[in-house]
Design a protein around this motif. Structure first.
Motif, PDB file in Angstrom:
ATOM      1  N   MET A   1     -17.703  -3.640 -13.415  1.00  0.00           N
ATOM      2  CA  MET A   1     -17.412  -2.366 -12.782  1.00  0.00           C
ATOM      3  C   MET A   1     -15.927  -2.049 -12.890  1.00  0.00           C
ATOM      4  SD  MET A   1     -19.531  -2.546  -9.208  1.00  0.00           S
ATOM      5  CE  MET A   1     -21.321  -2.626  -9.161  1.00  0.00           C
ATOM      6  N   ILE A   2     -15.629  -0.765 -13.077  1.00  0.00           N
ATOM      7  CA  ILE A   2     -14.251  -0.280 -13.075  1.00  0.00           C
ATOM      8  C   ILE A   2     -14.117   0.710 -11.932  1.00  0.00           C
ATOM      9  CG2 ILE A   2     -12.503   1.028 -14.336  1.00  0.00           C
ATOM     10  CD1 ILE A   2     -13.745  -0.101 -16.918  1.00  0.00           C
ATOM     11  N   VAL A   3     -13.134   0.496 -11.074  1.00  0.00           N
ATOM     12  CA  VAL A   3     -12.891   1.374  -9.942  1.00  0.00           C
ATOM     13  C   VAL A   3     -11.835   2.409 -10.318  1.00  0.00           C
ATOM     14  CG1 VAL A   3     -11.936   1.516  -7.605  1.00  0.00           C
ATOM     15  CG2 VAL A   3     -13.507  -0.338  -8.205  1.00  0.00           C
ATOM     16  N   VAL A   4     -12.097   3.669  -9.975  1.00  0.00           N
ATOM     17  CA  VAL A   4     -11.099   4.740 -10.123  1.00  0.00           C
ATOM     18  C   VAL A   4     -10.959   5.420  -8.770  1.00  0.00           C
ATOM     19  CG1 VAL A   4     -10.460   6.886 -11.276  1.00  0.00           C
ATOM     20  CG2 VAL A   4     -11.701   5.112 -12.548  1.00  0.00           C
ATOM     21  N   THR A   5      -9.786   5.315  -8.150  1.00  0.00           N
ATOM     22  CA  THR A   5      -9.535   6.076  -6.928  1.00  0.00           C
ATOM     23  C   THR A   5      -8.996   7.449  -7.312  1.00  0.00           C
ATOM     24  OG1 THR A   5      -7.216   5.467  -6.543  1.00  0.00           O
ATOM     25  CG2 THR A   5      -8.917   3.911  -5.775  1.00  0.00           C
ATOM     26  N   GLY A   6      -9.160   8.406  -6.414  1.00  0.00           N
ATOM     27  CA  GLY A   6      -8.818   9.786  -6.777  1.00  0.00           C
ATOM     28  C   GLY A   6      -9.749  10.307  -7.845  1.00  0.00           C
ATOM     29  N   ALA A   7     -10.991   9.813  -7.817  1.00  0.00           N
ATOM     30  CA  ALA A   7     -11.924  10.013  -8.930  1.00  0.00           C
ATOM     31  C   ALA A   7     -12.293  11.471  -9.164  1.00  0.00           C
ATOM     32  CB  ALA A   7     -13.194   9.200  -8.682  1.00  0.00           C
ATOM     33  N   ALA A   8     -12.342  12.271  -8.105  1.00  0.00           N
ATOM     34  CA  ALA A   8     -12.717  13.678  -8.265  1.00  0.00           C
ATOM     35  C   ALA A   8     -11.513  14.565  -8.532  1.00  0.00           C
ATOM     36  CB  ALA A   8     -13.455  14.171  -7.017  1.00  0.00           C
ATOM     37  N   PHE A  10      -7.683  15.525 -10.478  1.00  0.00           N
ATOM     38  CA  PHE A  10      -7.280  15.947 -11.825  1.00  0.00           C
ATOM     39  C   PHE A  10      -7.260  14.769 -12.804  1.00  0.00           C
ATOM     40  CE2 PHE A  10      -3.089  17.100 -14.162  1.00  0.00           C
ATOM     41  CZ  PHE A  10      -3.758  17.388 -15.337  1.00  0.00           C
ATOM     42  N   ILE A  11      -6.324  13.861 -12.637  1.00  0.00           N
ATOM     43  CA  ILE A  11      -6.157  12.769 -13.595  1.00  0.00           C
ATOM     44  C   ILE A  11      -7.309  11.770 -13.482  1.00  0.00           C
ATOM     45  CG2 ILE A  11      -4.666  10.857 -14.317  1.00  0.00           C
ATOM     46  CD1 ILE A  11      -2.272  12.556 -13.363  1.00  0.00           C
ATOM     47  N   GLY A  12      -7.750  11.490 -12.255  1.00  0.00           N
ATOM     48  CA  GLY A  12      -8.843  10.533 -12.070  1.00  0.00           C
ATOM     49  C   GLY A  12     -10.115  10.939 -12.780  1.00  0.00           C
ATOM     50  N   SER A  13     -10.481  12.218 -12.684  1.00  0.00           N
ATOM     51  CA  SER A  13     -11.716  12.673 -13.333  1.00  0.00           C
ATOM     52  C   SER A  13     -11.585  12.656 -14.855  1.00  0.00           C
ATOM     53  CB  SER A  13     -12.093  14.074 -12.841  1.00  0.00           C
ATOM     54  OG  SER A  13     -11.115  15.034 -13.192  1.00  0.00           O
ATOM     55  N   CYS A  14     -10.396  12.986 -15.355  1.00  0.00           N
ATOM     56  CA  CYS A  14     -10.180  12.912 -16.812  1.00  0.00           C
ATOM     57  C   CYS A  14     -10.245  11.466 -17.293  1.00  0.00           C
ATOM     58  CB  CYS A  14      -8.834  13.534 -17.176  1.00  0.00           C
ATOM     59  SG  CYS A  14      -8.779  15.332 -17.007  1.00  0.00           S
ATOM     60  N   LEU A  15      -9.745  10.549 -16.486  1.00  0.00           N
ATOM     61  CA  LEU A  15      -9.813   9.123 -16.831  1.00  0.00           C
ATOM     62  C   LEU A  15     -11.263   8.654 -16.898  1.00  0.00           C
ATOM     63  CD1 LEU A  15      -8.589   6.352 -17.375  1.00  0.00           C
ATOM     64  CD2 LEU A  15      -8.227   6.112 -14.895  1.00  0.00           C
ATOM     65  N   ILE A  16     -12.079   9.090 -15.949  1.00  0.00           N
ATOM     66  CA  ILE A  16     -13.502   8.701 -15.980  1.00  0.00           C
ATOM     67  C   ILE A  16     -14.167   9.231 -17.239  1.00  0.00           C
ATOM     68  CG2 ILE A  16     -15.749   9.057 -14.859  1.00  0.00           C
ATOM     69  CD1 ILE A  16     -14.275   8.920 -12.165  1.00  0.00           C
TER      70      ILE A  16
END
Length: 321
Positions: A1-8, A10-16
Motif C-alpha cells: 500500500m502507498i499512502v497519500v495525504t492531501g489525496a483529494a 491539487f498535488i495529491g490527486s495528481c500524484l495518485i
C-alpha cells in the motif's frame, strides 16, 4: 500500500493519477473528505481505501505492516491565513506524528515543504540544509513549513529514507478548488475567458518593470514525476528544491496563456493589494543542482509547454488529471 495525504487536493490527486499510471493501485487516500468541493479530483482514480485525516493515525497503527511508502502532501496552504494555531496543528504537529510513525514502523517518507520558507530570498534559493535555520518566511504558512524542516533535520531518529520537497509555484490541473491560492494561470484563463484581457499587479519595486516580477513556475506533472523518482530511488535523504530551475516573468506567463487560448494578449496593470505589498516576492528561482546530483535527469516542462498542456488538455475541456 502507498499512502497519500492531501489525496483529494491539487498535488495529491495528481500524484495518485501518476501512481495509477505506474501500476500502483493499492492507494490509501487520506484527507478531510468533508470538503466536498475537491472530491471530483478523485473521480476515475483507483484507490484501495479513503481514510479521514482525523482517523489516519489509528488506521496506520493497525495497518503499518502493509504500508510501503507515505507521501505526506496534505497541509494548510493558505498564505493569507494568520491563525498560527491552525498551521501548528495541521502542518507541524500532524507532520511530526507522521514522521515518528515512519521511524517506528520503518516506512519511507516524502513530505511537502515549500519555497515559502525562503521569504524574500535574502539567503538565496539554495537547498543547502545548513542555511535552513537562517531563513525568514513571510507568513505563518511559510513559518510552519520551515519549522518542520528544522525539526526534521534535528531528529536523531529518522525514517530509513525521507525527503522534504520545497515546492515552488506549482500550477496545473486539479487546482480549481483552491480559490485565491490557485495559480495565476488558472485565474488568467478564467479572467481572459470572461473579459478578453488580464489584470496583473503593478511593480512597486524600482528594479522590476510592471509585469516583470519573476517566479519559478513548475508544472504539476514535473512535481509528481520527481515524487515517483524519489519513491523508486530511496537513498540520499534530505531536503530538496522542486521548481523548474528557471525564473520567468508574469508577463511571459500571461502571454503564454493568451497564446494557448489563441487570443491576442491584452494586459492591464493594477496596484498590488496593500495587505500583501510588503510581503511580495519579486524573484524566486530554485537551484536544482542537488536533485540533479542524485540522478534525476528528466527535463522539466518549459513555461510555454506546461501552459499549453494545461490550457488545451484540462482548462478548456474542463478535465481532470
Amino acid at each position: 500500500m502507498i499512502v497519500v495525504t492531501g489525496a483529494a487536493g491539487f498535488i495529491g490527486s495528481c500524484l495518485i493519477s501518476r501512481l495509477n499510471q505506474e501500476g500502483f493501485n493499492f492507494i490509501i487516500a487520506v484527507d478531510d473528505f468533508s470538503k466536498y468541493e475537491k472530491l471530483d479530483n478523485l473521480t476515475g482514480k483507483t484507490i484501495q481505501e479513503r481514510v479521514e485525516r482525523s482517523d489516519f493515525f489509528a488506521w496506520l497503527d493497525e495497518n503499518q505492516e502493509e504500508v510501503e511508502f507515505i507521501f505526506h502532501i496534505g497541509a494548510r496552504t493558505d498564505t493569507t491565513e494568520f491563525d498560527r494555531a491552525i498551521f501548528d496543528e495541521l502542518n507541524v504537529q500532524y507532520s511530526k506524528e507522521i514522521w515518528n510513525r515512519c521511524v517506528a514502523y520503518q516506512i519511507p517518507l516524502v513530505y511537502a515543504s515549500s519555497a515559502a520558507t525562503y521569504g524574500l530570498g535574502e539567503q538565496g534559493y539554495l537547498d543547502d540544509e545548513a542555511l535552513i535555520p537562517q531563513l525568514h518566511p513571510l507568513n505563518p504558512y511559510g513559518d510552519s513549513k520551515n519549522e518542520f524542516d528544522i525539526w526534521a533535520l534535528a531528529q536523531e531518529k529518522k525514517p530509513l529514507f525521507w525527503a522534504g520537497l520545497k515546492f515552488f509555484n506549482v500550477y496545473g490541473p486539479n487546482e480549481y478548488h483552491k480559490g485565491r491560492m490557485a495559480s495565476v494561470i488558472f485565474h488568467a484563463f478564467h479572467q481572459i475567458q470572461k473579459t478578453g484581457k488580464m489584470k496583473l499587479f503593478r511593480s512597486h519595486h524600482p528594479d522590476f518593470k510592471d509585469g516583470e516580477q519573476m517566479r519559478d513556475f513548475v508544472y504539476v506533472k514535473d512535481v509528481v514525476d520527481v515524487c515517483i523518482f524519489l519513491m523508486n530511488h530511496r537513498k540520499n535523504s534530505g531536503i530538496y528544491n522542486l521548481g523548474s530551475g528557471k525564473a520567468r516573468t508574469f508577463k511571459d506567463l500571461v502571454t503564454s496563456t493568451f497564446n494557448a487560448m489563441q487570443i491576442e494578449p491584452v494586459i492591464d496593470f493594477i496596484d498590488t493589494p496593500a495587505d500583501i505589498r510588503d510581503k511580495y516576492q519579486y524573484f524566486t528561482e530554485a537551484s536544482m543542482d542537488k536533485l540533479r546530483a542524485i540522478g534525476y535527469a528528466q527535463p522539466f516542462h518549459s513555461l510555454e509547454e506546461g501552459i499549453e498542456n494545461y490550457v488545451t488538455q484540462y482548462l478548456i475541456p474542463n478535465a481532470y488529471y
